[in-house]
Motif scaffolding. Sequence first.
Motif, short mmCIF file in Angstrom:
data_model
loop_
_atom_site.label_atom_id
_atom_site.label_comp_id
_atom_site.label_asym_id
_atom_site.label_seq_id
_atom_site.Cartn_x
_atom_site.Cartn_y
_atom_site.Cartn_z
N TYR A 136 0.83 -1.20 0.00
CA TYR A 136 0.00 0.00 0.00
C TYR A 136 0.87 1.25 0.00
O TYR A 136 2.00 1.25 0.49
CB TYR A 136 -0.91 0.04 1.24
CG TYR A 136 -1.88 -1.11 1.31
CD1 TYR A 136 -3.04 -1.12 0.55
CD2 TYR A 136 -1.62 -2.21 2.13
CE1 TYR A 136 -3.92 -2.19 0.60
CE2 TYR A 136 -2.50 -3.28 2.19
CZ TYR A 136 -3.65 -3.26 1.43
OH TYR A 136 -4.51 -4.32 1.48
N MET A 137 0.26 2.33 -0.51
CA MET A 137 0.91 3.64 -0.52
C MET A 137 -0.15 4.69 -0.24
O MET A 137 -1.30 4.53 -0.65
CB MET A 137 1.55 3.89 -1.89
CG MET A 137 2.11 5.27 -2.10
SD MET A 137 2.73 5.43 -3.79
CE MET A 137 3.22 7.14 -3.79
N CYS A 138 0.23 5.75 0.45
CA CYS A 138 -0.69 6.86 0.71
C CYS A 138 -0.15 8.12 0.05
O CYS A 138 0.98 8.53 0.31
CB CYS A 138 -0.85 7.08 2.21
SG CYS A 138 -2.00 8.42 2.60
N MET A 139 -0.98 8.75 -0.79
CA MET A 139 -0.58 10.00 -1.46
C MET A 139 -0.84 11.21 -0.58
O MET A 139 -0.24 12.26 -0.78
CB MET A 139 -1.33 10.16 -2.79
CG MET A 139 -0.99 9.10 -3.83
SD MET A 139 0.75 9.06 -4.32
CE MET A 139 0.81 10.38 -5.50
N ASN A 140 -1.78 11.09 0.37
CA ASN A 140 -2.06 12.17 1.32
C ASN A 140 -2.45 13.48 0.62
O ASN A 140 -1.80 14.51 0.77
CB ASN A 140 -0.86 12.38 2.25
CG ASN A 140 -1.24 13.12 3.51
OD1 ASN A 140 -2.41 13.42 3.75
ND2 ASN A 140 -0.25 13.44 4.33
N GLY A 141 -3.53 13.43 -0.15
CA GLY A 141 -4.02 14.63 -0.83
C GLY A 141 -3.33 14.86 -2.15
O GLY A 141 -3.03 13.92 -2.89
#
Length: 196
Positions: free
Chosen positions: A82-87
């Motif tokens: 998983y990866m989070c772009m955060n906006g």
Amino acid sequence: GIMLDDISNYTMLYRVQAVKRDGSLHKGMEGFAEEHHIVQVPLAVITEWEEIRCPQKEIYVVENPSIFAMICGKDEEIKKSYMCMNGQPRLAGLVVLDLLAKAGNRIYYAGDLDPEGLLIAQKLSRYYKGEFHYWHMEVSDYEKCRSGEEISSKRMKILERISDERLKPVVKEIEKYGTAGYQEMLIDEEIYFGGE
């Protein structure tokens, strides 16, 4: 020669292998993967990598940090990357996408079902130099996560910039109801944990 914002410009990753320029694996990332821990990686570290490998050559990318934390917390059963772009995507996130593409990974991306969320999704789809799928961004998902929050006419104009045919059906629904859909509401139903 100073890299701008090389520490505060970061991305969040889970269960990935980072290959350094000398071909060896980044030991820190190996440790975080073994411990089943999320890691926040600054741009200064990412620029030392040659590519990023994922199990089954796929990674699930979300825009929202809360969703990221929740799905990573369920990973004992799922065992995915998983990866989070955060906006809005930062440079660190875009560099990670380049490294993922280099290793031939498929991306499954989930963002909010509102004008800004769809525009970010479309931009990322166009940017990624590999196989890119929208994930939980269908009309059926919008029906489940539609909120009562009305979208202003100014924000609704953003929908005119969505040209990706895969997103057009949900654009029509948003135009019909005039309200935003939020991915957090899908977590309540745990649809994220049933695969794609």
